[in-house]
Design a protein around this motif. Sequence first.
Motif, PDB file in Angstrom:
ATOM      1  N   LEU A  11       0.918  -1.211   0.087  1.00  0.00           N
ATOM      2  CA  LEU A  11      -0.213  -0.090  -0.022  1.00  0.00           C
ATOM      3  C   LEU A  11       0.448   1.281  -0.117  1.00  0.00           C
ATOM      4  N   PRO A  87      -3.570   6.064  -8.367  1.00  0.00           N
ATOM      5  CA  PRO A  87      -4.827   5.186  -7.624  1.00  0.00           C
ATOM      6  C   PRO A  87      -5.363   4.529  -8.579  1.00  0.00           C
ATOM      7  N   THR A  90      -3.894   0.679  -9.046  1.00  0.00           N
ATOM      8  CA  THR A  90      -4.556  -0.716  -8.034  1.00  0.00           C
ATOM      9  C   THR A  90      -4.618  -1.397  -9.111  1.00  0.00           C
ATOM     10  N   GLN A 119      -0.346  -7.688  -4.615  1.00  0.00           N
ATOM     11  CA  GLN A 119      -1.414  -6.483  -4.522  1.00  0.00           C
ATOM     12  C   GLN A 119      -0.735  -5.394  -4.625  1.00  0.00           C
ATOM     13  N   THR A 121      -1.103  -1.622  -4.170  1.00  0.00           N
ATOM     14  CA  THR A 121      -2.994  -0.291  -4.048  1.00  0.00           C
ATOM     15  C   THR A 121      -2.591   0.914  -3.317  1.00  0.00           C
ATOM     16  N   SER A 123      -3.220   4.301  -2.913  1.00  0.00           N
ATOM     17  CA  SER A 123      -4.638   5.056  -2.109  1.00  0.00           C
ATOM     18  C   SER A 123      -4.298   6.727  -2.781  1.00  0.00           C
TER      19      SER A 123
END
Length: 124
Positions: A11, A87, A90, A119, A121, A123
Amino acid sequence: QVQLVESGGGLVQAGGSLRVSCAASGSIVSINTMGWYRQAPGKQRELVAIISSDGSPNYKDSVKGRFTMSRDNGKNTAHLQMNSLKPEDTAVYYCYAKGWAKVAVNTQSSGTYWGQGTQVTVSS
Protein backbone atom coordinates in the motif's frame (compact mmCIF):
# COMPACT_ATOMS: atom_id res chain seq x y z
CA GLN A 1 8.24 -27.28 -14.15
CA VAL A 2 8.74 -23.57 -13.67
CA GLN A 3 7.54 -21.64 -10.65
CA LEU A 4 7.33 -17.88 -10.43
CA VAL A 5 7.30 -16.22 -7.03
CA GLU A 6 6.55 -12.54 -6.67
CA SER A 7 7.51 -10.30 -3.81
CA GLY A 8 7.04 -6.66 -2.99
CA GLY A 9 3.89 -4.69 -3.57
CA GLY A 10 1.78 -3.24 -0.81
CA LEU A 11 0.00 0.00 0.00
CA VAL A 12 1.33 3.41 -0.96
CA GLN A 13 -0.04 6.91 -1.33
CA ALA A 14 -0.43 8.49 -4.74
CA GLY A 15 2.88 9.79 -5.99
CA GLY A 16 4.82 7.17 -4.10
CA SER A 17 6.95 4.28 -5.30
CA LEU A 18 6.92 0.51 -5.03
CA ARG A 19 9.03 -2.28 -6.42
CA VAL A 20 7.81 -5.77 -7.22
CA SER A 21 10.13 -8.63 -7.98
CA CYS A 22 9.78 -12.06 -9.55
CA ALA A 23 12.03 -15.07 -9.21
CA ALA A 24 11.74 -18.09 -11.48
CA SER A 25 12.81 -21.52 -10.33
CA GLY A 26 12.39 -25.17 -11.25
CA SER A 27 13.59 -27.21 -14.19
CA ILE A 28 14.39 -24.19 -16.30
CA VAL A 29 16.19 -24.64 -19.57
CA SER A 30 15.76 -21.10 -20.78
CA ILE A 31 13.40 -18.19 -20.29
CA ASN A 32 12.83 -16.13 -23.39
CA THR A 33 10.34 -13.55 -22.21
CA MET A 34 9.44 -12.14 -18.83
CA GLY A 35 6.77 -9.62 -18.16
CA TRP A 36 4.33 -8.04 -15.76
CA TYR A 37 0.57 -8.03 -16.13
CA ARG A 38 -2.00 -6.51 -13.81
CA GLN A 39 -5.67 -7.02 -13.14
CA ALA A 40 -7.88 -4.54 -11.39
CA PRO A 41 -11.25 -5.56 -9.91
CA GLY A 42 -13.84 -6.01 -12.63
CA LYS A 43 -11.31 -5.54 -15.41
CA GLN A 44 -9.39 -7.80 -17.72
CA ARG A 45 -5.77 -8.64 -17.13
CA GLU A 46 -3.55 -6.26 -19.06
CA LEU A 47 0.09 -6.15 -20.04
CA VAL A 48 2.16 -3.61 -18.14
CA ALA A 49 5.72 -4.32 -19.24
CA ILE A 50 7.53 -7.07 -21.10
CA ILE A 51 11.09 -7.83 -22.07
CA SER A 52 12.68 -10.62 -24.08
CA SER A 53 16.03 -12.11 -23.22
CA ASP A 54 17.84 -9.96 -25.77
CA GLY A 55 15.56 -6.97 -26.11
CA SER A 56 14.50 -3.73 -24.52
CA PRO A 57 11.41 -3.44 -22.34
CA ASN A 58 8.10 -2.47 -23.84
CA TYR A 59 5.54 -0.69 -21.70
CA LYS A 60 1.86 0.01 -21.60
CA ASP A 61 1.41 3.63 -22.67
CA SER A 62 -0.06 4.75 -19.36
CA VAL A 63 3.02 3.64 -17.38
CA LYS A 64 5.73 4.89 -19.71
CA GLY A 65 8.10 7.23 -17.91
CA ARG A 66 6.88 6.01 -14.51
CA PHE A 67 7.60 2.27 -14.50
CA THR A 68 10.89 0.59 -15.24
CA MET A 69 11.27 -3.12 -15.82
CA SER A 70 14.56 -4.92 -15.52
CA ARG A 71 15.62 -8.54 -15.62
CA ASP A 72 18.66 -10.59 -14.75
CA ASN A 73 18.90 -13.44 -17.23
CA GLY A 74 21.53 -15.25 -15.19
CA LYS A 75 19.38 -15.28 -12.08
CA ASN A 76 16.02 -15.63 -13.86
CA THR A 77 14.64 -12.67 -11.99
CA ALA A 78 12.64 -9.64 -13.04
CA HIS A 79 11.79 -6.42 -11.29
CA LEU A 80 9.29 -3.66 -11.83
CA GLN A 81 10.10 -0.31 -10.29
CA MET A 82 6.96 1.78 -10.10
CA ASN A 83 7.27 5.51 -9.47
CA SER A 84 4.72 8.33 -9.40
CA LEU A 85 2.02 5.80 -8.67
CA LYS A 86 -1.60 6.69 -9.30
CA PRO A 87 -4.79 5.25 -7.83
CA GLU A 88 -5.56 3.75 -11.25
CA ASP A 89 -2.43 1.63 -10.90
CA THR A 90 -4.16 -0.31 -8.13
CA ALA A 91 -4.35 -3.95 -9.16
CA VAL A 92 -2.97 -7.41 -8.58
CA TYR A 93 0.33 -7.60 -10.43
CA TYR A 94 1.31 -10.92 -11.99
CA CYS A 95 4.70 -12.05 -13.17
CA TYR A 96 4.73 -13.85 -16.52
CA ALA A 97 7.38 -15.95 -18.20
CA LYS A 98 7.64 -17.89 -21.42
CA GLY A 99 10.36 -20.39 -21.96
CA TRP A 100 11.55 -23.96 -21.94
CA ALA A 101 11.61 -26.45 -19.08
CA LYS A 102 13.04 -29.91 -18.71
CA VAL A 103 10.16 -32.37 -18.33
CA ALA A 104 12.03 -35.67 -18.66
CA VAL A 105 15.45 -37.00 -19.52
CA ASN A 106 16.45 -35.41 -22.85
CA THR A 107 12.98 -33.84 -23.16
CA GLN A 108 12.13 -30.16 -23.05
CA SER A 109 8.79 -28.48 -23.30
CA SER A 110 7.85 -24.90 -23.94
CA GLY A 111 5.31 -23.20 -21.81
CA THR A 112 3.99 -20.02 -20.28
CA TYR A 113 4.04 -19.53 -16.57
CA TRP A 114 2.36 -17.21 -14.09
CA GLY A 115 3.08 -16.12 -10.56
CA GLN A 116 0.45 -16.07 -7.85
CA GLY A 117 0.09 -12.29 -7.98
CA THR A 118 0.90 -9.52 -5.56
CA GLN A 119 -1.43 -6.70 -4.56
CA VAL A 120 -0.50 -3.10 -5.26
CA THR A 121 -2.83 -0.52 -3.76
CA VAL A 122 -2.42 3.20 -4.36
CA SER A 123 -4.49 5.48 -2.16
CA SER A 124 -5.54 8.95 -3.23
